[in-house]
Design a protein around this motif. Structure first.
Motif, PDB file in Angstrom:
ATOM      1  N   GLY A  51       0.797  -1.219   0.000  1.00 60.98           N
ATOM      2  CA  GLY A  51       0.000   0.000   0.000  1.00 60.98           C
ATOM      3  C   GLY A  51       0.830   1.269   0.000  1.00 60.98           C
ATOM      4  N   ARG A  52       2.142   1.136  -0.053  1.00 63.95           N
ATOM      5  CA  ARG A  52       3.063   2.274   0.016  1.00 63.95           C
ATOM      6  C   ARG A  52       3.280   2.891  -1.368  1.00 63.95           C
ATOM      7  NH1 ARG A  52       8.007  -0.087   1.622  1.00 63.95           N
ATOM      8  NH2 ARG A  52       8.741   0.104  -0.492  1.00 63.95           N
ATOM      9  N   LEU A  53       3.274   4.228  -1.436  1.00 66.93           N
ATOM     10  CA  LEU A  53       3.621   4.926  -2.667  1.00 66.93           C
ATOM     11  C   LEU A  53       5.125   4.810  -2.894  1.00 66.93           C
ATOM     12  CD1 LEU A  53       1.443   8.130  -2.369  1.00 66.93           C
ATOM     13  CD2 LEU A  53       1.181   6.299  -4.042  1.00 66.93           C
ATOM     14  N   GLU A  54       5.511   4.460  -4.106  1.00 66.99           N
ATOM     15  CA  GLU A  54       6.917   4.264  -4.445  1.00 66.99           C
ATOM     16  C   GLU A  54       7.467   5.497  -5.152  1.00 66.99           C
ATOM     17  OE1 GLU A  54       8.606   1.547  -3.563  1.00 66.99           O
ATOM     18  OE2 GLU A  54       6.860   0.492  -2.776  1.00 66.99           O
ATOM     19  N   ASN A  55       8.780   5.633  -5.149  1.00 71.56           N
ATOM     20  CA  ASN A  55       9.443   6.700  -5.900  1.00 71.56           C
ATOM     21  C   ASN A  55       9.697   6.194  -7.319  1.00 71.56           C
ATOM     22  OD1 ASN A  55       9.575   8.744  -3.982  1.00 71.56           O
ATOM     23  ND2 ASN A  55      11.329   7.780  -3.001  1.00 71.56           N
ATOM     24  N   MET A  56       8.610   5.894  -7.994  1.00 70.53           N
ATOM     25  CA  MET A  56       8.657   5.300  -9.321  1.00 70.53           C
ATOM     26  C   MET A  56       7.441   5.785 -10.087  1.00 70.53           C
ATOM     27  SD  MET A  56       8.454   1.212  -9.948  1.00 70.53           S
ATOM     28  CE  MET A  56       8.233   0.509 -11.550  1.00 70.53           C
ATOM     29  N   ALA A  57       7.640   6.128 -11.345  1.00 69.29           N
ATOM     30  CA  ALA A  57       6.524   6.554 -12.187  1.00 69.29           C
ATOM     31  C   ALA A  57       6.593   5.805 -13.512  1.00 69.29           C
ATOM     32  CB  ALA A  57       6.583   8.059 -12.428  1.00 69.29           C
ATOM     33  N   ILE A  58       5.419   5.515 -14.056  1.00 69.97           N
ATOM     34  CA  ILE A  58       5.339   4.839 -15.346  1.00 69.97           C
ATOM     35  C   ILE A  58       4.502   5.688 -16.296  1.00 69.97           C
ATOM     36  CG2 ILE A  58       5.681   2.522 -14.429  1.00 69.97           C
ATOM     37  CD1 ILE A  58       2.283   3.159 -15.543  1.00 69.97           C
ATOM     38  N   ASN A  59       4.700   5.459 -17.577  1.00 66.54           N
ATOM     39  CA  ASN A  59       3.960   6.176 -18.599  1.00 66.54           C
ATOM     40  C   ASN A  59       3.198   5.159 -19.438  1.00 66.54           C
ATOM     41  OD1 ASN A  59       3.027   7.772 -20.684  1.00 66.54           O
ATOM     42  ND2 ASN A  59       4.939   8.873 -20.947  1.00 66.54           N
ATOM     43  N   ILE A  60       1.868   5.139 -19.314  1.00 65.93           N
ATOM     44  CA  ILE A  60       1.039   4.240 -20.117  1.00 65.93           C
ATOM     45  C   ILE A  60       1.007   4.788 -21.545  1.00 65.93           C
ATOM     46  CG2 ILE A  60      -1.290   3.349 -20.530  1.00 65.93           C
ATOM     47  CD1 ILE A  60      -1.707   3.315 -17.507  1.00 65.93           C
ATOM     48  N   GLU A  61       1.446   3.943 -22.489  1.00 63.16           N
ATOM     49  CA  GLU A  61       1.549   4.381 -23.880  1.00 63.16           C
ATOM     50  C   GLU A  61       0.469   3.797 -24.780  1.00 63.16           C
ATOM     51  OE1 GLU A  61       6.148   5.128 -24.626  1.00 63.16           O
ATOM     52  OE2 GLU A  61       5.638   2.999 -24.430  1.00 63.16           O
ATOM     53  N   LYS A  62       0.103   2.544 -24.548  1.00 65.72           N
ATOM     54  CA  LYS A  62      -0.870   1.891 -25.417  1.00 65.72           C
ATOM     55  C   LYS A  62      -1.954   1.227 -24.593  1.00 65.72           C
ATOM     56  CE  LYS A  62       2.496   0.877 -28.994  1.00 65.72           C
ATOM     57  NZ  LYS A  62       3.196  -0.147 -29.736  1.00 65.72           N
ATOM     58  N   ILE A  63      -3.164   1.279 -25.117  1.00 62.97           N
ATOM     59  CA  ILE A  63      -4.315   0.665 -24.457  1.00 62.97           C
ATOM     60  C   ILE A  63      -5.105  -0.105 -25.513  1.00 62.97           C
ATOM     61  CG2 ILE A  63      -6.434   1.052 -23.147  1.00 62.97           C
ATOM     62  CD1 ILE A  63      -5.304   3.848 -22.433  1.00 62.97           C
ATOM     63  N   ALA A  64      -5.512  -1.304 -25.157  1.00 58.67           N
ATOM     64  CA  ALA A  64      -6.412  -2.079 -26.010  1.00 58.67           C
ATOM     65  C   ALA A  64      -7.504  -2.648 -25.121  1.00 58.67           C
ATOM     66  CB  ALA A  64      -5.666  -3.198 -26.716  1.00 58.67           C
ATOM     67  N   ALA A  65      -8.702  -2.766 -25.658  1.00 57.68           N
ATOM     68  CA  ALA A  65      -9.830  -3.318 -24.901  1.00 57.68           C
ATOM     69  C   ALA A  65     -10.445  -4.451 -25.709  1.00 57.68           C
ATOM     70  CB  ALA A  65     -10.877  -2.246 -24.634  1.00 57.68           C
ATOM     71  N   VAL A  66     -10.847  -5.495 -24.997  1.00 61.30           N
ATOM     72  CA  VAL A  66     -11.462  -6.628 -25.676  1.00 61.30           C
ATOM     73  C   VAL A  66     -12.437  -7.315 -24.731  1.00 61.30           C
ATOM     74  CG1 VAL A  66      -9.651  -8.277 -25.064  1.00 61.30           C
ATOM     75  CG2 VAL A  66     -10.968  -8.636 -27.135  1.00 61.30           C
ATOM     76  N   THR A  67     -13.526  -7.794 -25.277  1.00 66.29           N
ATOM     77  CA  THR A  67     -14.467  -8.582 -24.480  1.00 66.29           C
ATOM     78  C   THR A  67     -14.059 -10.048 -24.564  1.00 66.29           C
ATOM     79  OG1 THR A  67     -15.967  -8.946 -26.331  1.00 66.29           O
ATOM     80  CG2 THR A  67     -16.380  -6.998 -24.950  1.00 66.29           C
ATOM     81  N   TYR A  68     -14.525 -10.818 -23.611  1.00 65.67           N
ATOM     82  CA  TYR A  68     -14.243 -12.256 -23.622  1.00 65.67           C
ATOM     83  C   TYR A  68     -14.776 -12.881 -24.910  1.00 65.67           C
ATOM     84  CZ  TYR A  68     -14.394 -17.184 -22.403  1.00 65.67           C
ATOM     85  OH  TYR A  68     -14.232 -18.546 -22.417  1.00 65.67           O
ATOM     86  N   GLU A  69     -16.002 -12.554 -25.245  1.00 67.95           N
ATOM     87  CA  GLU A  69     -16.628 -13.123 -26.435  1.00 67.95           C
ATOM     88  C   GLU A  69     -15.862 -12.746 -27.699  1.00 67.95           C
ATOM     89  OE1 GLU A  69     -18.254 -11.309 -24.094  1.00 67.95           O
ATOM     90  OE2 GLU A  69     -19.334 -12.925 -23.100  1.00 67.95           O
ATOM     91  N   GLY A  70     -15.423 -11.502 -27.787  1.00 74.32           N
ATOM     92  CA  GLY A  70     -14.665 -11.039 -28.949  1.00 74.32           C
ATOM     93  C   GLY A  70     -13.327 -11.744 -29.093  1.00 74.32           C
ATOM     94  N   LEU A  71     -12.653 -11.947 -27.963  1.00 76.44           N
ATOM     95  CA  LEU A  71     -11.360 -12.616 -28.001  1.00 76.44           C
ATOM     96  C   LEU A  71     -11.511 -14.097 -28.343  1.00 76.44           C
ATOM     97  CD1 LEU A  71      -8.475 -11.685 -27.651  1.00 76.44           C
ATOM     98  CD2 LEU A  71      -8.588 -12.331 -25.254  1.00 76.44           C
TER      99      LEU A  71
END
Length: 106
Positions: A51-71
Motif C-alpha cells: 500500500g506504500r507509494l513508491e518513488n517510481m513513475a510509469i507512462n502508459i503508452e498503449k491501451i487495447a480493450a477486448v471482451t471475452y466473447e470477442g477474443l
C-alpha cells in the motif's frame, strides 16, 4: 527544453505488485491486464502488496480493450483464460496496457 517533474506532484496512481515493479525497473517497460480503465499518461506507482507509494513513475503508452466473447471469436476458446474476466461483468471489456518507466519524473 526538458524538465523533471517532482513525483509528489503526480495525482494519478497505478497499483503494481512487487513482481511487476521489479520487472519494470529491470526491463524499463512492461504490460498490464486490468478490469479497470486507465488513460494514457504518467502515473505514480503504489505497491499493491504494502500500500506504500513508491518513488517510481510509469507512462502508459498503449491501451487495447477486448471482451471475452470477442477474443474467443478471434482466437478460439482454448487460447483465452476465462479467469481474467472473473471480476468483469458479462459482456464488458478487459484492458491491456503497455507502459514504460518514466524518466522525466524525479
Amino acid at each position: 527544453m526538458t524538465f523533471k517533474l517532482e513525483i509528489e506532484r503526480l495525482g494519478n496512481i497505478l497499483d503494481l505488485d512487487e513482481y511487476k515493479m521489479k520487472e519494470t525497473l529491470e526491463q524499463g517497460k512492461s504490460t498490464l491486464i486490468s478490469s479497470r480503465f486507465y488513460n494514457k499518461g504518467v502515473y505514480r506507482v503504489r505497491n499493491s502488496d504494502s500500500g506504500r507509494l513508491e518513488n517510481m513513475a510509469i507512462n502508459i503508452e498503449k491501451i487495447a480493450a477486448v471482451t471475452y466473447e470477442g477474443l474467443v471469436k478471434e482466437l478460439g476458446e482454448g487460447c483465452v483464460d476465462r479467469n481474467l474476466w472473473n471480476d468483469v461483468p458479462e459482456g464488458e471489456p478487459i484492458f491491456f496496457y503497455s507502459f514504460k518507466l518514466d524518466q522525466f519524473v524525479k
